[in-house]
Motif scaffolding. Sequence first.
Motif, short mmCIF file in Angstrom:
data_model
loop_
_atom_site.label_atom_id
_atom_site.label_comp_id
_atom_site.label_asym_id
_atom_site.label_seq_id
_atom_site.Cartn_x
_atom_site.Cartn_y
_atom_site.Cartn_z
N ALA A 1 0.86 -1.30 0.13
CA ALA A 1 -0.02 -0.06 -0.24
C ALA A 1 0.82 1.23 0.01
CB ALA A 1 -0.94 -0.09 1.15
N PHE A 2 1.99 1.28 0.56
CA PHE A 2 2.72 2.46 0.65
C PHE A 2 3.89 2.58 -0.31
CE2 PHE A 2 0.80 1.85 4.85
CZ PHE A 2 -0.25 2.94 4.86
N LYS A 3 4.11 1.68 -1.12
CA LYS A 3 5.08 1.94 -2.15
C LYS A 3 4.65 2.34 -3.54
CE LYS A 3 8.14 -1.65 -0.64
NZ LYS A 3 8.76 -2.99 -0.98
N PRO A 4 5.18 3.52 -4.21
CA PRO A 4 4.72 4.13 -5.38
C PRO A 4 5.11 2.94 -6.56
CG PRO A 4 6.00 5.82 -4.14
CD PRO A 4 6.14 4.31 -3.42
N SER A 5 5.91 2.37 -6.47
CA SER A 5 6.29 1.57 -7.53
C SER A 5 5.33 0.29 -7.63
CB SER A 5 7.63 0.71 -7.27
OG SER A 5 7.73 -0.08 -6.37
N VAL A 6 4.36 -0.09 -6.75
CA VAL A 6 3.49 -1.10 -6.72
C VAL A 6 2.18 -0.54 -7.23
CG1 VAL A 6 1.93 -2.47 -5.15
CG2 VAL A 6 4.47 -2.50 -4.81
N TRP A 7 2.02 0.80 -6.93
CA TRP A 7 0.70 1.65 -7.55
C TRP A 7 0.81 1.72 -8.89
CZ3 TRP A 7 -3.44 1.08 -5.37
CH2 TRP A 7 -3.77 0.83 -3.88
N ILE A 8 2.28 1.90 -9.33
CA ILE A 8 2.47 2.17 -11.06
C ILE A 8 2.26 0.76 -11.51
CG2 ILE A 8 4.19 2.51 -12.47
CD1 ILE A 8 5.35 4.64 -10.48
N GLY A 9 2.67 -0.19 -10.99
CA GLY A 9 2.22 -1.40 -11.43
C GLY A 9 0.91 -1.79 -11.66
N PHE A 10 0.28 -1.51 -10.47
CA PHE A 10 -1.32 -1.94 -10.80
C PHE A 10 -1.91 -0.82 -11.94
CE2 PHE A 10 -1.23 -3.38 -6.04
CZ PHE A 10 -1.71 -4.55 -6.49
N GLY A 11 -1.58 0.18 -12.04
CA GLY A 11 -1.85 1.12 -13.20
C GLY A 11 -1.63 0.50 -14.26
N LEU A 12 -0.27 0.13 -14.47
CA LEU A 12 -0.09 -0.46 -15.69
C LEU A 12 -0.87 -1.70 -16.21
CD1 LEU A 12 3.67 -0.32 -15.82
CD2 LEU A 12 2.31 1.09 -17.36
N LEU A 13 -0.99 -2.60 -15.05
CA LEU A 13 -2.00 -3.59 -15.24
C LEU A 13 -3.48 -3.36 -15.78
CD1 LEU A 13 -1.31 -5.95 -12.31
CD2 LEU A 13 -0.88 -6.48 -14.72
N GLY A 14 -3.82 -2.08 -15.13
CA GLY A 14 -5.16 -1.63 -15.49
C GLY A 14 -5.34 -0.99 -16.79
N VAL A 15 -4.21 -0.49 -17.32
CA VAL A 15 -4.10 0.10 -18.82
C VAL A 15 -3.98 -1.14 -19.74
CG1 VAL A 15 -2.63 1.33 -20.35
CG2 VAL A 15 -2.89 2.46 -18.09
N ALA A 16 -3.13 -2.15 -19.41
CA ALA A 16 -3.22 -3.40 -20.36
C ALA A 16 -4.68 -4.12 -20.17
CB ALA A 16 -2.67 -4.27 -19.67
N TRP A 17 -5.56 -3.94 -18.93
CA TRP A 17 -6.59 -4.75 -19.23
C TRP A 17 -7.71 -3.82 -20.03
CZ3 TRP A 17 -11.40 -2.65 -17.46
CH2 TRP A 17 -12.54 -3.80 -17.36
N LEU A 18 -7.50 -2.46 -19.97
CA LEU A 18 -8.40 -1.51 -20.71
C LEU A 18 -8.23 -1.74 -22.13
CD1 LEU A 18 -10.48 0.71 -20.53
CD2 LEU A 18 -8.59 2.34 -20.44
N LEU A 19 -6.92 -1.97 -22.49
CA LEU A 19 -6.61 -1.93 -23.89
C LEU A 19 -7.15 -3.19 -24.41
CD1 LEU A 19 -2.84 -0.45 -24.08
CD2 LEU A 19 -5.12 0.49 -25.09
N PHE A 20 -6.83 -4.19 -23.58
CA PHE A 20 -7.30 -5.57 -23.95
C PHE A 20 -8.96 -5.57 -24.17
CE2 PHE A 20 -9.04 -9.85 -22.99
CZ PHE A 20 -8.52 -10.58 -23.93
N MET A 21 -9.79 -5.13 -23.46
CA MET A 21 -11.08 -5.13 -23.56
C MET A 21 -11.69 -4.12 -24.62
SD MET A 21 -11.95 -7.28 -21.43
CE MET A 21 -13.72 -7.19 -21.26
N THR A 22 -10.88 -3.00 -25.02
CA THR A 22 -11.20 -2.24 -26.03
C THR A 22 -11.05 -2.92 -27.38
OG1 THR A 22 -10.66 -0.33 -24.88
CG2 THR A 22 -10.82 0.02 -27.09
#
Length: 156
Positions: A56-77
């Motif tokens: 919860a408190f590491k920015p690199s982890v949140w960036i990773g979650f963001g990238l996973l979200g972008v990948a999922w969004l592109l896949f669904m699009t």
Amino acid sequence: MLAETICSAVSAAGLGIAAITAYRKRFLTATRIAAYSLVPVGLVMTGVVEWVSDIAFKPSVWIGFGLLGVAWLLFMTTRAVERRSGSTRKERKAARAAEQGAAVAPGASSPSLTSGAGAGAAGPQTQSRPKKKPEQAAAPGDDFSDIEAILKKHGI
């Protein structure tokens, strides 16, 4: 350290509520409350709380979650666009090829009518043929000949 203290306090409070509930002769409910109360302490002892707080408190982890979200969004699009435009490239190619050739369905009495892109492609071929005289109005029974052919094809 703070998370462990909070989880211990929550568990102690839950066990206190369970004791009060048992005092009121509601033993099934008291047992359920005690079970829920022990979960936070169990999570602290297994190390899950520390792992979650590290995430919860590491920015690199949140960036990773963001990238996973972008990948999922592109896949669904891409899936939505693919479904909207037809199917796969091979299926679209086969559909275009079938559209251009005026095929007769098995058991049908006459070729099916073309429309859209198929009509434009068939236009120059039909212009070179001599035009026939317009036929007279069809009899009422002829309107249903295509439907009858389909029903006969399916054995109805």
